[in-house]
Design a protein around this motif. Structure first.
Motif, PDB file in Angstrom:
ATOM      1  N   LEU A  47     -67.307 -15.863   2.296  1.00 54.52           N
ATOM      2  CA  LEU A  47     -66.266 -14.907   1.946  1.00 54.52           C
ATOM      3  C   LEU A  47     -65.743 -15.192   0.542  1.00 54.52           C
ATOM      4  N   VAL A  48     -65.607 -14.143  -0.237  1.00 47.47           N
ATOM      5  CA  VAL A  48     -64.950 -14.244  -1.538  1.00 47.47           C
ATOM      6  C   VAL A  48     -63.503 -13.780  -1.400  1.00 47.47           C
ATOM      7  N   ALA A  49     -63.340 -12.570  -0.859  1.00 43.17           N
ATOM      8  CA  ALA A  49     -61.999 -12.014  -0.682  1.00 43.17           C
ATOM      9  C   ALA A  49     -62.083 -10.792   0.208  1.00 43.17           C
ATOM     10  N   LYS A  50     -60.969 -10.447   0.841  1.00 42.97           N
ATOM     11  CA  LYS A  50     -60.895  -9.221   1.612  1.00 42.97           C
ATOM     12  C   LYS A  50     -59.520  -8.594   1.438  1.00 42.97           C
ATOM     13  N   ILE A  51     -59.474  -7.295   1.741  1.00 45.33           N
ATOM     14  CA  ILE A  51     -58.242  -6.542   1.518  1.00 45.33           C
ATOM     15  C   ILE A  51     -58.068  -5.510   2.618  1.00 45.33           C
ATOM     16  N   SER A  52     -56.849  -5.447   3.149  1.00 46.38           N
ATOM     17  CA  SER A  52     -56.566  -4.488   4.206  1.00 46.38           C
ATOM     18  C   SER A  52     -56.340  -3.108   3.610  1.00 46.38           C
ATOM     19  N   SER A  53     -56.217  -2.136   4.485  1.00 49.10           N
ATOM     20  CA  SER A  53     -55.993  -0.778   4.004  1.00 49.10           C
ATOM     21  C   SER A  53     -54.660  -0.662   3.274  1.00 49.10           C
ATOM     22  N   GLY A  54     -53.729  -1.508   3.658  1.00 52.61           N
ATOM     23  CA  GLY A  54     -52.420  -1.476   3.013  1.00 52.61           C
ATOM     24  C   GLY A  54     -52.323  -2.322   1.774  1.00 52.61           C
ATOM     25  N   GLY A  55     -53.397  -3.049   1.452  1.00 55.42           N
ATOM     26  CA  GLY A  55     -53.415  -3.823   0.220  1.00 55.42           C
ATOM     27  C   GLY A  55     -53.159  -5.310   0.377  1.00 55.42           C
ATOM     28  N   SER A  56     -52.995  -5.794   1.593  1.00 58.75           N
ATOM     29  CA  SER A  56     -52.847  -7.236   1.788  1.00 58.75           C
ATOM     30  C   SER A  56     -54.181  -7.912   1.531  1.00 58.75           C
ATOM     31  N   THR A  57     -54.136  -9.017   0.792  1.00 54.20           N
ATOM     32  CA  THR A  57     -55.376  -9.664   0.372  1.00 54.20           C
ATOM     33  C   THR A  57     -55.488 -11.088   0.889  1.00 54.20           C
ATOM     34  N   ASN A  58     -56.732 -11.526   0.944  1.00 57.57           N
ATOM     35  CA  ASN A  58     -57.031 -12.901   1.319  1.00 57.57           C
ATOM     36  C   ASN A  58     -58.185 -13.342   0.429  1.00 57.57           C
ATOM     37  N   ASP A  61     -60.064 -20.041  -1.180  1.00 61.69           N
ATOM     38  CA  ASP A  61     -59.270 -20.992  -1.956  1.00 61.69           C
ATOM     39  C   ASP A  61     -59.914 -21.332  -3.301  1.00 61.69           C
ATOM     40  N   SER A  62     -61.221 -21.503  -3.309  1.00 64.20           N
ATOM     41  CA  SER A  62     -61.914 -21.923  -4.537  1.00 64.20           C
ATOM     42  C   SER A  62     -61.905 -20.838  -5.611  1.00 64.20           C
ATOM     43  N   MET A  63     -61.520 -19.619  -5.237  1.00 58.56           N
ATOM     44  CA  MET A  63     -61.575 -18.513  -6.187  1.00 58.56           C
ATOM     45  C   MET A  63     -60.191 -17.933  -6.502  1.00 58.56           C
ATOM     46  N   LYS A  64     -59.177 -18.467  -5.840  1.00 56.18           N
ATOM     47  CA  LYS A  64     -57.831 -17.970  -6.112  1.00 56.18           C
ATOM     48  C   LYS A  64     -57.476 -18.190  -7.573  1.00 56.18           C
ATOM     49  N   GLY A  65     -56.858 -17.184  -8.151  1.00 56.78           N
ATOM     50  CA  GLY A  65     -56.444 -17.270  -9.539  1.00 56.78           C
ATOM     51  C   GLY A  65     -57.489 -16.809 -10.530  1.00 56.78           C
ATOM     52  N   ARG A  66     -58.744 -16.749 -10.096  1.00 56.71           N
ATOM     53  CA  ARG A  66     -59.802 -16.285 -11.000  1.00 56.71           C
ATOM     54  C   ARG A  66     -60.433 -14.994 -10.527  1.00 56.71           C
ATOM     55  N   PHE A  67     -60.505 -14.803  -9.209  1.00 56.72           N
ATOM     56  CA  PHE A  67     -61.090 -13.588  -8.634  1.00 56.72           C
ATOM     57  C   PHE A  67     -59.978 -12.772  -7.984  1.00 56.72           C
ATOM     58  N   THR A  68     -60.029 -11.464  -8.142  1.00 60.59           N
ATOM     59  CA  THR A  68     -59.019 -10.597  -7.563  1.00 60.59           C
ATOM     60  C   THR A  68     -59.679  -9.381  -6.938  1.00 60.59           C
ATOM     61  N   THR A  77     -63.070   3.191  -3.129  1.00 57.57           N
ATOM     62  CA  THR A  77     -63.734   2.132  -3.885  1.00 57.57           C
ATOM     63  C   THR A  77     -62.933   0.840  -3.785  1.00 57.57           C
ATOM     64  N   VAL A  78     -63.656  -0.256  -3.620  1.00 57.56           N
ATOM     65  CA  VAL A  78     -63.059  -1.581  -3.659  1.00 57.56           C
ATOM     66  C   VAL A  78     -63.650  -2.315  -4.852  1.00 57.56           C
ATOM     67  N   TYR A  79     -62.826  -3.121  -5.499  1.00 54.42           N
ATOM     68  CA  TYR A  79     -63.234  -3.816  -6.720  1.00 54.42           C
ATOM     69  C   TYR A  79     -63.089  -5.322  -6.553  1.00 54.42           C
ATOM     70  N   LEU A  80     -63.918  -6.045  -7.288  1.00 56.52           N
ATOM     71  CA  LEU A  80     -63.755  -7.482  -7.415  1.00 56.52           C
ATOM     72  C   LEU A  80     -63.748  -7.808  -8.900  1.00 56.52           C
ATOM     73  N   GLN A  81     -62.596  -8.239  -9.375  1.00 59.80           N
ATOM     74  CA  GLN A  81     -62.470  -8.689 -10.760  1.00 59.80           C
ATOM     75  C   GLN A  81     -62.700 -10.192 -10.793  1.00 59.80           C
ATOM     76  N   MET A  82     -63.654 -10.611 -11.584  1.00 57.15           N
ATOM     77  CA  MET A  82     -63.999 -12.025 -11.663  1.00 57.15           C
ATOM     78  C   MET A  82     -63.788 -12.504 -13.103  1.00 57.15           C
ATOM     79  N   ASN A  83     -62.913 -13.470 -13.261  1.00 54.11           N
ATOM     80  CA  ASN A  83     -62.609 -14.030 -14.573  1.00 54.11           C
ATOM     81  C   ASN A  83     -62.975 -15.504 -14.614  1.00 54.11           C
ATOM     82  N   SER A  84     -63.082 -16.029 -15.819  1.00 55.24           N
ATOM     83  CA  SER A  84     -63.390 -17.456 -16.018  1.00 55.24           C
ATOM     84  C   SER A  84     -64.578 -17.877 -15.153  1.00 55.24           C
ATOM     85  N   LEU A  85     -65.639 -17.131 -15.270  1.00 51.44           N
ATOM     86  CA  LEU A  85     -66.790 -17.373 -14.407  1.00 51.44           C
ATOM     87  C   LEU A  85     -67.472 -18.694 -14.733  1.00 51.44           C
ATOM     88  N   LYS A  86     -67.920 -19.346 -13.665  1.00 51.64           N
ATOM     89  CA  LYS A  86     -68.618 -20.621 -13.776  1.00 51.64           C
ATOM     90  C   LYS A  86     -70.058 -20.435 -13.300  1.00 51.64           C
TER      91      LYS A  86
END
Length: 117
Positions: A47-58, A61-68, A77-86
Motif C-alpha cells: 500500500l502507498v496510500a488510500k482515500i475515502s470518498s469524503g477525502g480521509s487519507t491513509n 509511514d515510509s511515504m508520509k510527507g513525500r507522497f500525497t 480521478t484519483v491522483y498520487l503526487q510523489m515528491n523527493s523521489l528515491k
C-alpha cells in the motif's frame, strides 16, 4: 464495466517529482475507496496510500510527507503526487478501487516509475 487507467509514470531523477493520475469509469466513483499500491522488483505489492470518498487519507509511514493522495470526484480521478523521489520508489504503481458496501475490488494495469540518475 469498471476500468481504472493509470498514467504519468516514467523515468525521473532522484529528488524529482511525478504526479500519477488514475481515471475511473464504469462505476459510481463516490462509492469507492481509492488507493495506490506499488510493486518493486522482487518485492510484494504494498500500500502507498488510500482515500475515502469524503477525502480521509491513509499514507504508508515510509511515504508520509513525500507522497500525497487526492481525488477529484467530479472528474472520477484519483491522483498520487510523489515528491523527493528515491531510487527505492522504482516500481509499478497500481490504482485500486474498493466499493464501500460490497467490497468489490478492482485494479488498474499499472504504470511504471523508475527513479535513477
Amino acid at each position: 464495466q469498471v476500468q481504472l487507467v493509470e498514467s504519468g509514470g516514467g523515468l525521473v531523477q532522484p529528488g524529482g517529482s511525478l504526479r500519477l493520475p488514475c481515471a475511473a469509469s464504469g462505476m459510481i466513483f463516490r462509492a469507492y475507496v481509492m488507493g495506490w499500491y506499488r510493486q518493486g522488483p522482487g518485492k510484494q505489492r504494498e500500500l502507498v496510500a488510500k482515500i475515502s470518498s469524503g477525502g480521509s487519507t491513509n499514507h504508508a509511514d515510509s511515504m508520509k510527507g513525500r507522497f500525497t493522495i487526492s481525488r477529484d470526484n467530479a472528474k472520477n480521478t484519483v491522483y498520487l503526487q510523489m515528491n523527493s523521489l528515491k531510487p527505492e520508489a522504482t516500481a509499478f504503481y497500481y490504482c485500486n478501487a474498493v466499493e464501500t458496501s460490497t467490497g468489490w475490488n478492482y485494479w488498474g494495469q499499472g504504470t511504471q516509475v523508475a527513479v535513477s540518475s
